[in-house]
Design an enzyme around this catalytic site. Structure first.
Site, short mmCIF file in Angstrom:
data_model
loop_
_atom_site.label_atom_id
_atom_site.label_comp_id
_atom_site.label_asym_id
_atom_site.label_seq_id
_atom_site.Cartn_x
_atom_site.Cartn_y
_atom_site.Cartn_z
N LYS A 157 0.85 -1.19 0.00
CA LYS A 157 0.00 0.00 0.00
C LYS A 157 0.88 1.23 0.00
CE LYS A 157 0.75 1.88 3.43
NZ LYS A 157 1.99 2.37 4.10
N TYR A 242 -4.48 4.17 6.20
CA TYR A 242 -5.03 3.29 7.23
C TYR A 242 -6.34 3.85 7.79
CZ TYR A 242 -0.66 0.67 7.25
OH TYR A 242 0.39 -0.12 6.88
P1 NAD Z 1 12.38 1.37 2.43
O1 NAD Z 1 12.88 2.69 2.00
O2 NAD Z 1 12.87 0.84 3.72
O3 NAD Z 1 12.66 0.28 1.31
C1 NAD Z 1 12.49 0.54 -0.05
C2 NAD Z 1 13.37 -0.37 -0.86
O4 NAD Z 1 13.24 -0.04 -2.23
C3 NAD Z 1 14.87 -0.22 -0.53
O5 NAD Z 1 15.45 -1.50 -0.40
C4 NAD Z 1 15.44 0.51 -1.73
O6 NAD Z 1 16.77 0.16 -2.00
C5 NAD Z 1 14.53 0.00 -2.83
N1 NAD Z 1 14.49 0.88 -4.02
C6 NAD Z 1 14.51 0.45 -5.28
N2 NAD Z 1 14.47 1.47 -6.14
C7 NAD Z 1 14.43 2.59 -5.40
C8 NAD Z 1 14.40 3.98 -5.72
N3 NAD Z 1 14.37 4.40 -6.99
N4 NAD Z 1 14.37 4.85 -4.70
C9 NAD Z 1 14.35 4.44 -3.43
N5 NAD Z 1 14.39 3.13 -3.06
C10 NAD Z 1 14.43 2.22 -4.04
O7 NAD Z 1 10.79 1.45 2.43
P2 NAD Z 1 9.76 0.49 3.16
O8 NAD Z 1 9.40 1.09 4.48
O9 NAD Z 1 10.22 -0.90 3.14
O10 NAD Z 1 8.46 0.67 2.23
C11 NAD Z 1 8.36 0.01 0.97
C12 NAD Z 1 6.87 -0.09 0.60
O11 NAD Z 1 6.21 -0.87 1.58
C13 NAD Z 1 6.13 1.25 0.56
O12 NAD Z 1 5.19 1.24 -0.47
C14 NAD Z 1 5.41 1.32 1.90
O13 NAD Z 1 4.22 2.08 1.87
C15 NAD Z 1 5.12 -0.14 2.15
N6 NAD Z 1 5.06 -0.47 3.59
C16 NAD Z 1 3.97 -1.12 4.03
C17 NAD Z 1 3.86 -1.44 5.37
C18 NAD Z 1 2.66 -2.19 5.86
O14 NAD Z 1 2.48 -2.28 7.08
N7 NAD Z 1 1.84 -2.75 5.00
C19 NAD Z 1 4.88 -1.08 6.26
C20 NAD Z 1 5.99 -0.42 5.75
C21 NAD Z 1 6.08 -0.12 4.41
#
Ligand code: NAD
Length: 386
Positions: A157, A242
């Site tokens: 999401k 949420y």
């Molecule tokens: P994060 O920044 O920790 O991780 C993102 C990942 O994407 C990194 O490993 C990064 O290297 C990679 N990536 C690839 N191409 C990229 C670019 N062009 N720019 C930046 N990063 C790039 O983020 P996250 O917290 O893991 O979130 C990722 C997704 O998951 C988001 O859409 C977020 O909304 C979702 N999320 C959902 C929940 C949930 O509870 N459902 C919780 C956290 C995150």
């Protein structure tokens, strides 16, 4: 999952069996009350029979795309707890992460991809499900590529950063006969399921009011969440979604109109692209108004509902664990579970038994449509129809 999170003498599967009711669908095909883990599949969305029976005899392989915070700390550990799927592969642009994950999770070299080799997953029978865990603006591209590789898809999401992208994702999955689910883990969480039941089944009579807030203090000014292009917006896209979900599943309805107002910017050096906070109201077809707020400058997270003869409140409402709930009759006394494990097993079951996810792409699209209406309402100061 922490051992003491388990229901004594019950597996997660047993627990979820207690919540196996799905009450009808909206015009969008979005479940009104998502108290089950699958909906019947459509005929055109069927893998051929040989493939289907082959799949039913094994755990499905999941490949995580993007090994950031959520994959590392929640999804990969959850995949050690799942019954019907397992961590089979990874997609990462960082070779050192590939090495680390390879040894930690025993992932064979042939199941490790980067963003250039991604499309070759189509030739890998070990990977059944591709889970997109990238910054929001990349969800559409990778979901569509995953669908073109003929893999079933879970996308985090918010589904995408525009309604048009959501539609393209749905179309690509449909054209490739693969299933699409959104990472809405709270549809597998007992307290939130109880709220769906209390609100939608009118346990305390007609719902009169919903109030919900969700936010955290964003201290890292470099994160993509503050980059409009990658995030699509600020806390509304990330945390406010949420609240949109919470209000919709309390009522089992989709709002017809929204009003909204951006909050004051007290840290302009950080919030120069996306909003720092936003508050909004959603008007539902039954006349209920949901009052909502989200912020990147406040640690908050509750979901409150008031009905004719009682009330309920979850706080924290939306976290990975530690969710607490009470009603006007007393504490809810429900367990905290491994939401992500349940969510992924539920999707694996949908794939194995040709059922549609209870948190399908259509629900993700509905929510992005609402988020876009909220932004428009805040920009124009007018009520916007959804
Ligand atoms: P994060 O920044 O920790 O991780 C993102 C990942 O994407 C990194 O490993 C990064 O290297 C990679 N990536 C690839 N191409 C990229 C670019 N062009 N720019 C930046 N990063 C790039 O983020 P996250 O917290 O893991 O979130 C990722 C997704 O998951 C988001 O859409 C977020 O909304 C979702 N999320 C959902 C929940 C949930 O509870 N459902 C919780 C956290 C995150």
């Amino acid at each position: 999952m922490k051992k003491d999170d388990k229901l004594p003498g019950h597996s997660r599967r047993d627990f979820m069996k207690g919540f196996s009711l799905v009450l009808g669908t909206t015009a969008l095909g979005v479940p009104l009350l998502s108290l089950g883990s699958c909906q019947p599949g459509s005929a055109e969305n069927t893998h051929n029979q040989a493939e289907q029976s082959n799949r039913q005899s094994k755990k499905l392989g999941v490949a995580l795309v993007g090994l950031g915070y959520y994959s590392t700390n929640q999804l990969a550990p959850a995949l050690q707890e799942t019954n019907d799927c397992y961590l089979a592969g990874i997609v990462t642009g960082t070779p050192s992460k590939a090495e680390e994950w390879k040894s930690k999770y025993n992932i064979p070299d042939k199941n490790i991809y980067n963003y250039e080799t991604f499309d070759q997953i189509k030739d890998n029978p070990d990977i059944d499900i591709i889970y997109i865990v990238l910054p929001n603006a990349l969800h559409a591209e990778y979901t569509i590529r995953a669908a073109n590789a003929k893999k079933d898809v879970i996308c985090e999401k918010p589904m995408a950063t525009s309604v048009e992208d959501c539609q393209r994702m749905i179309d690509a999955c449909r054209q490739n006969n693969v299933k699409l689910s959104i990472g809405y883990r709270l549809h597998f969480e007992p307290h939130n399921l109880r709220v769906m039941e209390l609100g939608q089944k009118q346990v305390f009579g007609k719902v009169k009011q919903v109030k919900t807030e969700n936010g955290f203090v964003a201290n890292n000014a470099n994160m993509w969440r503050l980059d409009k292009e990658l995030a699509g917006g600020g806390p509304l896209m990330d945390m406010g979604i949420y609240c949109v979900q919470g209000a919709c599943y309390t009522l089992g309805q989709t709002p017809v109109a929204v009003t909204a107002k951006f909050g004051e910017v007290t840290r302009p050096e950080v919030f120069d692209e996306v909003e720092q906070s936003i508050s909004w109201q959603m008007q539902f077809p039954n006349g209920v108004i949901a009052d909502c707020n989200t912020s990147y400058n406040q640690n908050v997270g509750y979901l409150y509902g008031e009905a004719q003869n009682g009330w309920w409140r979850l706080e924290p409402a939306y976290g990975y664990g530690g969710i607490k709930g009470e009603t006007s009759k007393g504490p809810m006394n429900l367990p905290n579970v491994n939401q992500q494990a349940l969510q992924m097993d539920a999707f694996a079951n949908c794939v194995l038994h040709n059922k549609e996810s209870i948190v399908p792409g259509e629900m993700g699209l509905r929510d992005v449509r609402i988020l876009m209406a909220i932004y428009e309402a805040a920009r124009t100061g007018k009520s916007v129809k959804v």
